[in-house]
Design a protein around this motif. Sequence first.
Motif, PDB file in Angstrom:
ATOM      1  N   LEU A 104       2.148   1.827  -3.461  1.00 44.86           N
ATOM      2  CA  LEU A 104       1.103   2.234  -4.404  1.00 44.86           C
ATOM      3  C   LEU A 104       0.692   3.694  -4.231  1.00 44.86           C
ATOM      4  N   ARG A 105       1.409   4.432  -3.386  1.00 43.35           N
ATOM      5  CA  ARG A 105       1.036   5.825  -3.161  1.00 43.35           C
ATOM      6  C   ARG A 105       1.143   6.631  -4.452  1.00 43.35           C
ATOM      7  N   TYR A 143      -1.399   5.573  -7.226  1.00 39.21           N
ATOM      8  CA  TYR A 143      -2.749   6.062  -6.978  1.00 39.21           C
ATOM      9  C   TYR A 143      -2.855   7.575  -7.178  1.00 39.21           C
ATOM     10  N   THR A 151      -3.355   7.749 -10.762  1.00 39.74           N
ATOM     11  CA  THR A 151      -4.693   7.254 -11.085  1.00 39.74           C
ATOM     12  C   THR A 151      -5.741   8.335 -10.881  1.00 39.74           C
ATOM     13  N   LEU A 152      -5.649   9.091  -9.791  1.00 40.53           N
ATOM     14  CA  LEU A 152      -6.640  10.136  -9.527  1.00 40.53           C
ATOM     15  C   LEU A 152      -6.604  11.212 -10.606  1.00 40.53           C
ATOM     16  N   TRP A 174       0.822  -1.200   0.000  1.00 44.48           N
ATOM     17  CA  TRP A 174       0.000   0.000   0.000  1.00 44.48           C
ATOM     18  C   TRP A 174       0.862   1.259   0.000  1.00 44.48           C
ATOM     19  N   LEU A 229     -10.080   3.005 -10.554  1.00 48.30           N
ATOM     20  CA  LEU A 229      -9.551   3.060  -9.189  1.00 48.30           C
ATOM     21  C   LEU A 229      -9.009   1.708  -8.734  1.00 48.30           C
ATOM     22  N   PRO A 269      -4.631  -0.164 -10.277  1.00 48.59           N
ATOM     23  CA  PRO A 269      -3.334  -0.407  -9.619  1.00 48.59           C
ATOM     24  C   PRO A 269      -3.306  -1.702  -8.818  1.00 48.59           C
ATOM     25  N   LEU A 270      -4.412  -2.047  -8.139  1.00 49.89           N
ATOM     26  CA  LEU A 270      -4.443  -3.297  -7.373  1.00 49.89           C
ATOM     27  C   LEU A 270      -4.342  -4.500  -8.304  1.00 49.89           C
TER      28      LEU A 270
END
Length: 422
Positions: free
Chosen positions: A104-105, A108, A111-112, A101, A295, A298-299
């Motif tokens: 993944l900062r 993300y 991504t936003l 996590w 959203l 990435p996962l």
Amino acid sequence: MFNFIPSIDRYIFRLVVVPMLGVFALAASLLLLDKMLRLFDFVAIEGGPIGVVFKMLGALIPEYASLAIPLGLLLGVLLAFRKLATTSELDTMRAVGLSYWRLLRVPYAITLVLVAVNVALVFYVQPLSRYYYEQMEYELRSGALGASIKVGEFTTLADRMALRIEQSEDEGRRLIGIYARVSNDREQTLTISAQEGAFLATSDDPDTIILRLTEGTIIQDTGSETPRVLSFSRHDLPIDLPKIEEFRARGDASREYILPELLSIGWADKSSTKSERDASQATFNYRLVEVVMMLLMPLLAVALAIPPKRSTSALGVFVSIILVVAYHKVNQYGEDVATLGRIDPIVALWGPFFLFAALILWMYYRTAHVPGGQALGALETLFAKLSKKVSKLFARRKPPSLLADHSADQAAEKDSRLAPAE
């Protein structure tokens, strides 16, 4: 300037952005090239100017960008984490206490930004550009773009003239080998032939153009036995342009509505019919699930990026593309069914979304929180077995000469090792 950003975040940012931009460019180029070939054929058949092809392609860029952005985001994050995993950098980061996590900062944050861009594309820019594309296609078919006269064929104009042009040069500014047959109001027929000609616009009447002919002959059929024959060095022939109907107003299809219009027709406007409400609600939910799914990209990328230990398998890359494309097609089918009113848009579009989201969360949990867990463990094992069988099959099919040479080389090498040293 960016000293306040940790070095690990800057490093991950570089790893993600480079392949992501490459995938953007590659996906958009492939989609545009495929459409370009069809548009060139269409414009050539309609006899339109070549420049309209690039205008129509430009109108399609927002639609193709909305497809390329999620795919580029997924593959950008996936390839970045795959590089970290295959070079053992990911193990080092995990050993010093960095969780998935935390890593993944930056993905993300990217991504936003891309979600905001995609929202603007699918809810505002894409409907308007699609309408512009349909308008240009209509004008091309109707002749409003100058695409009315085809070389080597007879063309009827205003129901009183038949025109044939043998050859066109200088992008239509020079016409060679002209034949025309004109009927006037006095039931007389003019047969005109000329070596060259050119179309000229008139400032007085925009619905009339002038065909200026040079070095030709006019045969006038007056009804008598002997027609009148005239020769000319230059003759101006007025041509009435056909009346072109105005293109329809925007909103013939629900995909041409922007966000406020979709909400108004689908829920607020009581005067709209049930079919219009169904189509608007289906289109709104389709666009929304396509954006929200970003959203979870990435996962999914992390879950499919990490191959088994001591392996460089790229199976996750292929599986990720298959999953995203299959999900997109399922959404398209759900939108079509919901538009017809056969099923509620919530069920048709959000049902597959929650199923796909549950699959992604399970795959990420297996990868990030189960020791030694693999999202594609069973597929990786099956893929490894199939690879071994295929390699053995090709090894058996080697030509006999190559096998004999290989056996002779092995025997010679063995004899050289067994021979006593002098």
